[in-house]
Scaffold this motif. Structure first.
Motif, PDB file in Angstrom:
ATOM      1  N   LYS A  36       0.858  -1.199   0.000  1.00 16.53           N
ATOM      2  CA  LYS A  36       0.000   0.000   0.000  1.00 16.53           C
ATOM      3  C   LYS A  36       0.887   1.241   0.000  1.00 16.53           C
ATOM      4  O   LYS A  36       1.966   1.254   0.618  1.00 16.53           O
ATOM      5  CB  LYS A  36      -0.907   0.018   1.233  1.00 16.53           C
ATOM      6  N   TRP A  38       0.643   5.375   0.713  1.00 19.79           N
ATOM      7  CA  TRP A  38      -0.186   6.504   1.144  1.00 19.79           C
ATOM      8  C   TRP A  38      -0.003   7.692   0.196  1.00 19.79           C
ATOM      9  O   TRP A  38       1.114   8.139  -0.058  1.00 19.79           O
ATOM     10  CB  TRP A  38       0.169   6.965   2.561  1.00 19.79           C
ATOM     11  N   THR A  81      -3.223   2.557   5.447  1.00 20.01           N
ATOM     12  CA  THR A  81      -2.040   2.178   4.670  1.00 20.01           C
ATOM     13  C   THR A  81      -1.056   1.402   5.542  1.00 20.01           C
ATOM     14  O   THR A  81      -0.407   0.463   5.086  1.00 20.01           O
ATOM     15  CB  THR A  81      -1.331   3.443   4.118  1.00 20.01           C
TER      16      THR A  81
END
Ligand code: NAI
Ligand code: 13P
Length: 342
Positions: A36, A38, A81
């Motif tokens: 992930k 951000w 995240t």
């Protein structure tokens, strides 16, 4: 146990690094596939940047023209995240780290390990007058932090042109773990036991890069640029050793030291904007907005941070180059003083 990586930041460097990390986690069994990232959410042509990244697999604003691996998932929520990550990669401009750490406090696993790719420091009311970003991450989140820095202009890295970088570690296992997610044949990592040296090289070279740009704007030539680089390296080492006696001389010969100084003085954003300051007479703030398309200049604010420390401690005369660069940026000193006052 498998490790899960999260990227905190998605600017020019953050996106280039996403390409590398997204590719590398797929090569090893001990990393989870999804990474992930951000994204500080914003609209680009009426659409959320996160949606564009997740459908086009390209950060069209900060790293246009480069495809990101599909396992990079853009996420506008910082906590989401990071909440299930075991390895955090901090890659936001330095002025935003304090707010990021504040939001993450108590929300991440204490078993997380971190690495900072951020070039800058945090001004603090302590004995030194500043705090390293890795210390800020360690102190506020209670996790260990490594540092990655090198001669790494993001676009060239993303285009897979060969370069080197340096990871500073305190705990060798951490250094090797982060090496695995960053090292590629065209992005060669060397790990060293000197977090502070690597970090201060990255922060301080941005000030000297402003000097390189001023010299270009003044058309003073290559010998003058080389002199600024040499004096800059000397002041960087002197500053680092004055505040942290353990910093190693060898670190200045790594990619994070002399090589980053050379590349940033030749091709970085700080250099470009400083040159334009001389040729247009416009302020650095105005030029940052006009020339960088949302990317952030780090050298001027670091010059200000360092000048605050040097002047408080009565050290300005010992660091004439950094002091003069600050005065040109913030006190309207004519740019030619870069060679007259050092
Ligand atoms: N661009 C490069 O070539 C390299 C940059 N670095 C370092 O990496 C760090 C990150 O720089 P870049 O990725 O280049 O960023 P950038 O300067 O390209 O982009 C700025 C980023 O800041 C974000 N942002 C704007 N307002 C924000 C806020 N209030 N809170 C949080 N984020 C916000 C933007 O969304 C964007 O992602 C810096 O410390 C820089 O010195 C290091 C090596 C190479
Ligand atoms: O740190 C960099 C290259 O290593 C990028 O420098 P600029 O921020 O001046 O572009």
């Amino acid at each position: 146990m498998t490790e899960k990586v999260a990227l905190i930041g998605s600017g020019n460097w953050g996106s280039a690094v996403a390409k590398i990390v997204g590719g590398n986690v797929q090569k090893f069994d001990h990393f989870q596939n999804e990474v992930k990232m951000w994204v500080f959410e914003e609209q680009v042509d009426g659409q959320n940047l996160t949606e564009i990244i997740n459908t086009k697999h390209e950060n069209v604003k900060y790293l246009p023209g480069i495809k990101l691996p599909e396992n990079i998932v853009a996420c506008p929520d910082l906590i989401k995240t990071c909440e299930d990550a075991t390895m955090l990669v901090f890659v936001v401009p330095h002025q935003f780290v304090a707010s990021v750490c504040k939001q993450l406090k108590g929300k991440i696993s204490p078993k997380c390990k971190a690495i900072s790719l951020i070039k800058g420091v945090d001004v603090e009311e302590n004995d030194n007058g500043f705090r390293l970003i890795t210390d800020m991450i360690q102190d506020s989140l209670g996790i260990r932090a490594c540092m990655l820095s090198g001669a790494n202009i993001a676009t060239e890295v993303a285009e897979e042109r060969f370069c080197e970088t340096t990871i500073g570690y305190r705990n060798r296992e951490d250094g090797e773990l982060f090496e695995a997610i960053f090292h590629t044949p065209t992005f060669r990592v060397n790990i060293v036991e000197d977090v502070v040296g690597v970090e201060l090289c990255g922060a301080l070279k941005n000030i000297i890069a402003i000097g390189g740009g001023l010299v270009d704007g003044l058309k003073l030539g290559d010998n003058t640029k080389a002199a600024i680089i040499r004096i800059g390296l000397y002041e960087m080492r002197k500053f680092a050793k004055m505040f942290y006696a353990d910093v190693k001389d060898e670190t200045f010969f790594e990619s994070c030291g002399v090589a980053d100084l050379v590349t940033t003085c030749a091709g970085g954003r700080n250099r470009k904007v400083a040159e334009a300051h001389v040729t247009t007479g416009k302020s650095f703030d105005q030029l940052e907005k006009e020339m960088l398309g949302g990317q952030k200049l780090q050298g001027t604010s670091t010059a200000k941070d360092m000048y605050g420390i040097l002047s408080k401690k009565g050290l300005c005369k010992e660091f004439p180059l950094m002091t003069t660069i600050y005065r040109i940026c913030y006190e309207d000193l004519p740019p030619i003083r870069i060679v007259e006052d050092i």
